[in-house]
Design a protein around this motif. Sequence first.
Motif, PDB file in Angstrom:
ATOM      1  N   THR A   1       0.346  -3.773 -12.710  1.00 61.04           N
ATOM      2  CA  THR A   1      -1.213  -2.840 -12.473  1.00 61.04           C
ATOM      3  C   THR A   1      -1.041  -1.866 -13.794  1.00 61.04           C
ATOM      4  OG1 THR A   1      -2.702  -1.758 -11.394  1.00 61.04           O
ATOM      5  CG2 THR A   1      -0.504  -1.194 -11.156  1.00 61.04           C
ATOM      6  N   ILE A   2       0.212  -1.464 -14.280  1.00 66.93           N
ATOM      7  CA  ILE A   2       0.213  -0.747 -15.588  1.00 66.93           C
ATOM      8  C   ILE A   2      -0.321  -1.183 -16.716  1.00 66.93           C
ATOM      9  CG2 ILE A   2       2.274   0.598 -14.544  1.00 66.93           C
ATOM     10  CD1 ILE A   2       3.974  -1.151 -16.338  1.00 66.93           C
ATOM     11  N   PHE A   3      -0.516  -2.663 -16.558  1.00 64.20           N
ATOM     12  CA  PHE A   3      -1.098  -3.208 -17.917  1.00 64.20           C
ATOM     13  C   PHE A   3      -2.600  -3.680 -17.828  1.00 64.20           C
ATOM     14  CE2 PHE A   3       3.478  -4.784 -17.704  1.00 64.20           C
ATOM     15  CZ  PHE A   3       3.935  -3.944 -18.754  1.00 64.20           C
ATOM     16  N   GLN A   4      -2.900  -3.151 -16.474  1.00 64.10           N
ATOM     17  CA  GLN A   4      -4.540  -3.228 -16.266  1.00 64.10           C
ATOM     18  C   GLN A   4      -5.257  -2.413 -17.011  1.00 64.10           C
ATOM     19  OE1 GLN A   4      -4.789  -3.904 -11.791  1.00 64.10           O
ATOM     20  NE2 GLN A   4      -6.469  -5.265 -12.479  1.00 64.10           N
ATOM     21  N   ARG A   5      -6.589  -2.467 -17.393  1.00 57.91           N
ATOM     22  CA  ARG A   5      -7.386  -1.450 -18.088  1.00 57.91           C
ATOM     23  C   ARG A   5      -7.779  -0.323 -17.007  1.00 57.91           C
ATOM     24  NH1 ARG A   5      -9.118  -5.000 -23.106  1.00 57.91           N
ATOM     25  NH2 ARG A   5      -7.890  -6.902 -22.602  1.00 57.91           N
ATOM     26  N   ALA A   6      -8.401   0.699 -17.779  1.00 54.01           N
ATOM     27  CA  ALA A   6      -9.042   1.488 -16.849  1.00 54.01           C
ATOM     28  C   ALA A   6     -10.412   0.901 -16.246  1.00 54.01           C
ATOM     29  CB  ALA A   6      -9.527   2.793 -17.650  1.00 54.01           C
ATOM     30  N   GLY A   7     -10.986   1.146 -15.204  1.00 47.72           N
ATOM     31  CA  GLY A   7     -11.849   0.570 -14.658  1.00 47.72           C
ATOM     32  C   GLY A   7     -11.738  -0.851 -14.180  1.00 47.72           C
ATOM     33  N   THR A   8     -10.473  -1.058 -13.790  1.00 48.02           N
ATOM     34  CA  THR A   8     -10.238  -2.331 -13.105  1.00 48.02           C
ATOM     35  C   THR A   8      -9.759  -2.018 -11.607  1.00 48.02           C
ATOM     36  OG1 THR A   8      -7.930  -2.261 -13.934  1.00 48.02           O
ATOM     37  CG2 THR A   8      -9.507  -3.559 -15.279  1.00 48.02           C
ATOM     38  N   LEU A   9      -9.340  -3.042 -10.799  1.00 45.96           N
ATOM     39  CA  LEU A   9      -9.103  -2.974  -9.421  1.00 45.96           C
ATOM     40  C   LEU A   9      -7.778  -3.815  -9.024  1.00 45.96           C
ATOM     41  CD1 LEU A   9     -10.008  -2.231  -6.306  1.00 45.96           C
ATOM     42  CD2 LEU A   9     -11.197  -4.309  -6.394  1.00 45.96           C
ATOM     43  N   THR A  10      -6.991  -2.952  -8.266  1.00 48.06           N
ATOM     44  CA  THR A  10      -5.794  -3.508  -7.692  1.00 48.06           C
ATOM     45  C   THR A  10      -6.187  -3.580  -6.078  1.00 48.06           C
ATOM     46  OG1 THR A  10      -4.311  -2.799  -9.474  1.00 48.06           O
ATOM     47  CG2 THR A  10      -3.520  -3.618  -7.497  1.00 48.06           C
ATOM     48  N   VAL A  11      -5.723  -4.815  -5.531  1.00 47.48           N
ATOM     49  CA  VAL A  11      -5.968  -5.044  -3.978  1.00 47.48           C
ATOM     50  C   VAL A  11      -4.687  -5.364  -3.498  1.00 47.48           C
ATOM     51  CG1 VAL A  11      -7.047  -6.078  -2.042  1.00 47.48           C
ATOM     52  CG2 VAL A  11      -8.402  -5.468  -4.105  1.00 47.48           C
ATOM     53  N   GLU A  12      -3.872  -4.564  -2.877  1.00 46.04           N
ATOM     54  CA  GLU A  12      -2.608  -4.798  -2.474  1.00 46.04           C
ATOM     55  C   GLU A  12      -2.752  -5.217  -0.827  1.00 46.04           C
ATOM     56  OE1 GLU A  12       1.834  -3.060  -2.777  1.00 46.04           O
ATOM     57  OE2 GLU A  12       0.245  -1.677  -3.271  1.00 46.04           O
ATOM     58  N   LEU A  13      -1.948  -6.359  -0.409  1.00 48.21           N
ATOM     59  CA  LEU A  13      -2.097  -6.897   0.786  1.00 48.21           C
ATOM     60  C   LEU A  13      -0.659  -6.678   1.578  1.00 48.21           C
ATOM     61  CD1 LEU A  13      -4.007 -10.034  -0.092  1.00 48.21           C
ATOM     62  CD2 LEU A  13      -4.964  -8.181   0.548  1.00 48.21           C
ATOM     63  N   PHE A  14      -1.072  -6.045   2.940  1.00 46.57           N
ATOM     64  CA  PHE A  14       0.082  -5.779   3.569  1.00 46.57           C
ATOM     65  C   PHE A  14       0.110  -6.545   4.854  1.00 46.57           C
ATOM     66  CE2 PHE A  14      -0.582  -2.294   0.935  1.00 46.57           C
ATOM     67  CZ  PHE A  14       0.668  -1.764   0.543  1.00 46.57           C
ATOM     68  N   HIS A  15       1.401  -6.569   5.564  1.00 45.43           N
ATOM     69  CA  HIS A  15       1.749  -7.030   6.943  1.00 45.43           C
ATOM     70  C   HIS A  15       0.850  -5.944   8.030  1.00 45.43           C
ATOM     71  CE1 HIS A  15       3.914  -7.575  10.616  1.00 45.43           C
ATOM     72  NE2 HIS A  15       4.113  -8.870  10.334  1.00 45.43           N
ATOM     73  N   PRO A  16       0.318  -6.753   8.996  1.00 45.21           N
ATOM     74  CA  PRO A  16      -0.277  -5.782   9.944  1.00 45.21           C
ATOM     75  C   PRO A  16       0.503  -4.455  10.499  1.00 45.21           C
ATOM     76  CG  PRO A  16      -0.810  -7.874  10.560  1.00 45.21           C
ATOM     77  CD  PRO A  16       0.443  -7.990   9.316  1.00 45.21           C
ATOM     78  N   TRP A  17       1.691  -4.483  10.448  1.00 46.30           N
ATOM     79  CA  TRP A  17       2.695  -3.350  10.881  1.00 46.30           C
ATOM     80  C   TRP A  17       2.334  -2.175  10.092  1.00 46.30           C
ATOM     81  CZ3 TRP A  17       5.913  -0.368   8.321  1.00 46.30           C
ATOM     82  CH2 TRP A  17       6.596   0.731   9.055  1.00 46.30           C
ATOM     83  N   PHE A  18       1.914  -2.109   8.929  1.00 45.69           N
ATOM     84  CA  PHE A  18       1.389  -1.109   8.038  1.00 45.69           C
ATOM     85  C   PHE A  18       0.229  -0.482   8.608  1.00 45.69           C
ATOM     86  CE2 PHE A  18       4.467  -3.493   5.399  1.00 45.69           C
ATOM     87  CZ  PHE A  18       5.059  -2.544   4.766  1.00 45.69           C
ATOM     88  N   GLY A  19      -0.552  -0.928   9.288  1.00 44.81           N
ATOM     89  CA  GLY A  19      -1.849  -0.242   9.731  1.00 44.81           C
ATOM     90  C   GLY A  19      -2.503   0.173   8.777  1.00 44.81           C
ATOM     91  N   ALA A  20      -3.518   0.961   9.106  1.00 42.60           N
ATOM     92  CA  ALA A  20      -4.780   1.398   8.242  1.00 42.60           C
ATOM     93  C   ALA A  20      -4.366   2.158   7.364  1.00 42.60           C
ATOM     94  CB  ALA A  20      -5.649   2.315   9.106  1.00 42.60           C
ATOM     95  N   ARG A  21      -3.360   2.891   6.908  1.00 42.85           N
ATOM     96  CA  ARG A  21      -2.863   3.679   5.700  1.00 42.85           C
ATOM     97  C   ARG A  21      -1.487   3.066   5.068  1.00 42.85           C
ATOM     98  NH1 ARG A  21      -6.915   6.548   3.512  1.00 42.85           N
ATOM     99  NH2 ARG A  21      -8.369   7.330   5.100  1.00 42.85           N
ATOM    100  N   PRO A  22      -1.456   1.898   4.804  1.00 37.30           N
ATOM    101  CA  PRO A  22      -0.313   1.560   3.855  1.00 37.30           C
ATOM    102  C   PRO A  22      -0.106   2.138   2.495  1.00 37.30           C
ATOM    103  CG  PRO A  22      -2.022  -0.143   3.692  1.00 37.30           C
ATOM    104  CD  PRO A  22      -2.525   0.685   4.779  1.00 37.30           C
ATOM    105  N   ASP A  23       1.171   2.496   2.311  1.00 37.68           N
ATOM    106  CA  ASP A  23       1.468   3.072   1.118  1.00 37.68           C
ATOM    107  C   ASP A  23       2.426   2.199   0.217  1.00 37.68           C
ATOM    108  OD1 ASP A  23       1.788   4.884  -0.727  1.00 37.68           O
ATOM    109  OD2 ASP A  23       3.684   5.661   0.110  1.00 37.68           O
ATOM    110  N   GLY A  24       1.595   1.684  -0.790  1.00 38.28           N
ATOM    111  CA  GLY A  24       2.071   0.801  -1.918  1.00 38.28           C
ATOM    112  C   GLY A  24       2.002   1.367  -3.447  1.00 38.28           C
ATOM    113  N   HIS A  25       1.464   0.400  -4.112  1.00 36.66           N
ATOM    114  CA  HIS A  25       1.170   0.997  -5.540  1.00 36.66           C
ATOM    115  C   HIS A  25      -0.027   1.545  -5.774  1.00 36.66           C
ATOM    116  CE1 HIS A  25       4.274  -2.395  -5.602  1.00 36.66           C
ATOM    117  NE2 HIS A  25       4.621  -1.930  -6.816  1.00 36.66           N
TER     118      HIS A  25
END
Length: 233
Positions: A121-145
């Motif tokens: 994602t460091i190579f994505q431009r400003a104004g773009t979107l990253t969607v990170e998908l987690f296992h359900p164990w992570f719950g409502a507040r997963p912490d990733g990138h």
Amino acid sequence: RFPTPYLCFEAVAHKYNIYAGDALDHAAMRARAYAYCKVDPSRAPQTLLVESRSHDPWQRTVARRVVNLDQVRRDLNRVAQAHNLTVRVATFSDYDYCGQVHLVAAAKVLVGVHGQGLSNTIFQRAGTLTVELFHPWFGARPDGHNTLAVHAGKGYAAAPIAMSTCSTGTTYQDMLRWKFDKRCGTIIDTAALVRLLEDPVLVARTLGPSPIAVPDGVGEDGQDGFTPVGDGR
């Protein structure tokens, strides 16, 4: 592989989330990478890029591989077309450094399962979107990138909708097996992913005006299994 020895430290630090940096740091690093890899910075991003982890059993990234890619591509086509984007599926390990830079530079939206591939994602431009998908164990507040995206002025959303092919459980052990066992693939809940990407608040902040009508209340924080973490503001 890094373009110059001067880029190496910053890239590694970003990759391991030690130093998230800010919008200026990312812009400088992105500009150097674009120049080295001959990416045209004036060309607007035109793809909805889905990262597919490798299916090669000899690759370390085979764990968490997405097994329902055809359904993911089919269901995301409507979202992509609404924003004049094209769905593209790619495995980063199939590309060299500049190949990965080109892939991500062209992405208005980057969707992927939790893993170091999303550090691109460091190579994505400003104004773009990253969607990170987690296992359900992570719950409502997963912490990733999220720090890599939000601190750089980009949109980010996290969704615990990556289901394991090995177990339907949501315990810590279930998550560890999904994360590291090469025999375990990922089934993405595509209906939930589409709801996320059609969320009017997220769309307005990251993709511009949405042409898609969404019922009131859909996609609010804590509902529909995803959490908009930030938009870089």
